[in-house]
Scaffold this motif. Structure first.
Motif, PDB file in Angstrom:
ATOM      1  N   PHE A   1       0.750  -1.187  -0.122  1.00  0.00           N
ATOM      2  CA  PHE A   1       0.055   0.047   0.109  1.00  0.00           C
ATOM      3  C   PHE A   1       0.768   1.255  -0.230  1.00  0.00           C
ATOM      4  O   PHE A   1       0.441   2.280  -0.523  1.00  0.00           O
ATOM      5  N   ASN A   2       2.053   1.348   0.430  1.00  0.00           N
ATOM      6  CA  ASN A   2       2.815   2.553   0.632  1.00  0.00           C
ATOM      7  C   ASN A   2       3.485   2.925  -0.706  1.00  0.00           C
ATOM      8  O   ASN A   2       3.775   4.049  -0.922  1.00  0.00           O
ATOM      9  N   ILE A   3       3.289   1.687  -1.607  1.00  0.00           N
ATOM     10  CA  ILE A   3       3.560   2.074  -3.250  1.00  0.00           C
ATOM     11  C   ILE A   3       2.422   2.703  -3.981  1.00  0.00           C
ATOM     12  O   ILE A   3       2.554   3.627  -4.693  1.00  0.00           O
ATOM     13  N   THR A   4       1.169   2.221  -3.474  1.00  0.00           N
ATOM     14  CA  THR A   4       0.091   2.325  -4.390  1.00  0.00           C
ATOM     15  C   THR A   4      -0.819   3.555  -4.069  1.00  0.00           C
ATOM     16  O   THR A   4      -1.734   4.153  -4.690  1.00  0.00           O
ATOM     17  N   SER A   5      -0.555   3.891  -2.723  1.00  0.00           N
ATOM     18  CA  SER A   5      -1.350   4.911  -2.202  1.00  0.00           C
ATOM     19  C   SER A   5      -0.658   6.386  -2.003  1.00  0.00           C
ATOM     20  O   SER A   5       0.792   6.215  -2.267  1.00  0.00           O
ATOM     21  N   HIS A   6      -1.334   7.229  -1.956  1.00  0.00           N
ATOM     22  CA  HIS A   6      -0.650   8.455  -1.541  1.00  0.00           C
ATOM     23  C   HIS A   6      -0.154   8.944  -0.189  1.00  0.00           C
ATOM     24  O   HIS A   6       0.062  10.349   0.222  1.00  0.00           O
ATOM     25  N   ASP A   7      -0.392   7.811   0.765  1.00  0.00           N
ATOM     26  CA  ASP A   7      -0.248   8.289   2.227  1.00  0.00           C
ATOM     27  C   ASP A   7       1.114   8.229   2.573  1.00  0.00           C
ATOM     28  O   ASP A   7       1.782   7.168   2.362  1.00  0.00           O
ATOM     29  N   LYS A   8       1.734   9.140   3.118  1.00  0.00           N
ATOM     30  CA  LYS A   8       3.349   9.318   3.397  1.00  0.00           C
ATOM     31  C   LYS A   8       3.727   9.216   4.749  1.00  0.00           C
ATOM     32  O   LYS A   8       4.447   9.369   5.252  1.00  0.00           O
ATOM     33  N   THR A   9       2.631   8.451   5.560  1.00  0.00           N
ATOM     34  CA  THR A   9       2.838   8.355   7.028  1.00  0.00           C
ATOM     35  C   THR A   9       4.107   7.313   7.300  1.00  0.00           C
ATOM     36  O   THR A   9       4.732   7.821   8.187  1.00  0.00           O
ATOM     37  N   TYR A  10       4.267   6.289   6.478  1.00  0.00           N
ATOM     38  CA  TYR A  10       5.194   5.269   6.958  1.00  0.00           C
ATOM     39  C   TYR A  10       6.460   5.452   5.973  1.00  0.00           C
ATOM     40  O   TYR A  10       7.219   4.375   5.981  1.00  0.00           O
ATOM     41  N   LEU A  11       6.623   6.570   5.414  1.00  0.00           N
ATOM     42  CA  LEU A  11       7.887   6.947   4.611  1.00  0.00           C
ATOM     43  C   LEU A  11       9.021   7.210   5.634  1.00  0.00           C
ATOM     44  O   LEU A  11      10.305   7.503   4.911  1.00  0.00           O
ATOM     45  N   SER A  12       8.805   7.611   6.724  1.00  0.00           N
ATOM     46  CA  SER A  12      10.100   8.631   7.455  1.00  0.00           C
ATOM     47  C   SER A  12      11.211   7.485   7.496  1.00  0.00           C
ATOM     48  O   SER A  12      12.390   7.898   7.617  1.00  0.00           O
ATOM     49  N   ALA A  13      11.027   6.131   8.020  1.00  0.00           N
ATOM     50  CA  ALA A  13      12.238   5.370   7.989  1.00  0.00           C
ATOM     51  C   ALA A  13      12.991   4.930   6.798  1.00  0.00           C
ATOM     52  O   ALA A  13      14.122   5.204   6.728  1.00  0.00           O
ATOM     53  N   PRO A  14      12.087   4.673   5.674  1.00  0.00           N
ATOM     54  CA  PRO A  14      12.855   4.402   4.307  1.00  0.00           C
ATOM     55  C   PRO A  14      13.560   5.946   4.010  1.00  0.00           C
ATOM     56  O   PRO A  14      14.723   5.611   3.542  1.00  0.00           O
ATOM     57  N   ARG A  15      13.192   6.777   4.202  1.00  0.00           N
ATOM     58  CA  ARG A  15      13.770   8.018   3.671  1.00  0.00           C
ATOM     59  C   ARG A  15      15.046   8.090   4.724  1.00  0.00           C
ATOM     60  O   ARG A  15      15.982   8.601   3.987  1.00  0.00           O
ATOM     61  N   PHE A  16      14.873   7.986   5.939  1.00  0.00           N
ATOM     62  CA  PHE A  16      16.009   8.183   6.797  1.00  0.00           C
ATOM     63  C   PHE A  16      17.229   7.032   6.373  1.00  0.00           C
ATOM     64  O   PHE A  16      18.481   7.508   6.448  1.00  0.00           O
ATOM     65  N   ILE A  17      16.837   5.982   5.855  1.00  0.00           N
ATOM     66  CA  ILE A  17      17.600   4.877   5.454  1.00  0.00           C
ATOM     67  C   ILE A  17      18.201   5.164   4.292  1.00  0.00           C
ATOM     68  O   ILE A  17      19.677   5.155   4.129  1.00  0.00           O
TER      69      ILE A  17
END
Length: 141
Positions: free
Chosen positions: A11-27
């Motif tokens: 879902f984090n690829i197919t939706s526009h919800d950016k709630t769970y992107l902080s860890a991948p961005r940090f990595i």
């Protein structure tokens, strides 16, 4: 996107919800920093005398991180106390950076002083032997 979601794509690829992107961005930021630090064109400039403040701050990373956190809270309180002062947001970053460099320099200097070998104490054999000598016997009446 709906068809991808129906196909089982996360879902984090197919939706526009950016709630769970902080860890991948940090990595990704960590990986980018590591990659850039390993480039041959980056390392030689880091060993010049112009980069010595950055190396000094890097050697005391935990101390600088903790001090920077406290300093950021203090500076935020100053900015909230003086919202009308237009100079505060421009001056505080420079003052904070200088303060963090001063903290790192003080840590390095104090570490050198504390780890310096002590001068050997002068010994006086006469006083040392008198200190360990048996007490004189008391005269008998």
């Amino acid at each position: 996107m709906h068809h991808l979601r129906e196909a089982g794509v996360p879902f984090n690829i197919t939706s526009h919800d950016k709630t769970y992107l902080s860890a991948p961005r940090f990595i990704h930021i960590l990986a980018l920093g590591y990659f850039l630090s390993q480039l041959p064109s980056v390392n030689p400039p880091l060993w010049t005398s112009d980069a010595s403040p950055f190396r000094l701050i890097g050697r005391h990373g935990l101390l600088i991180f903790a001090s920077g956190t406290v300093l950021a809270l203090v500076c935020q309180a100053v900015m909230m106390a003086r919202p009308e002062a237009a100079w505060v947001p421009w001056v505080l970053p420079a003052v904070g950076t200088a303060a963090l460099y001063g903290i790192a320099w003080t840590c390095r200097t104090s570490r050198r002083v504390l780890t310096a070998p002590a001068a050997p104490a002068e010994r006086n054999p006469v006083q040392d032997s008198a200190r360990f000598a048996a007490p004189a016997a008391e005269p008998r009446p």
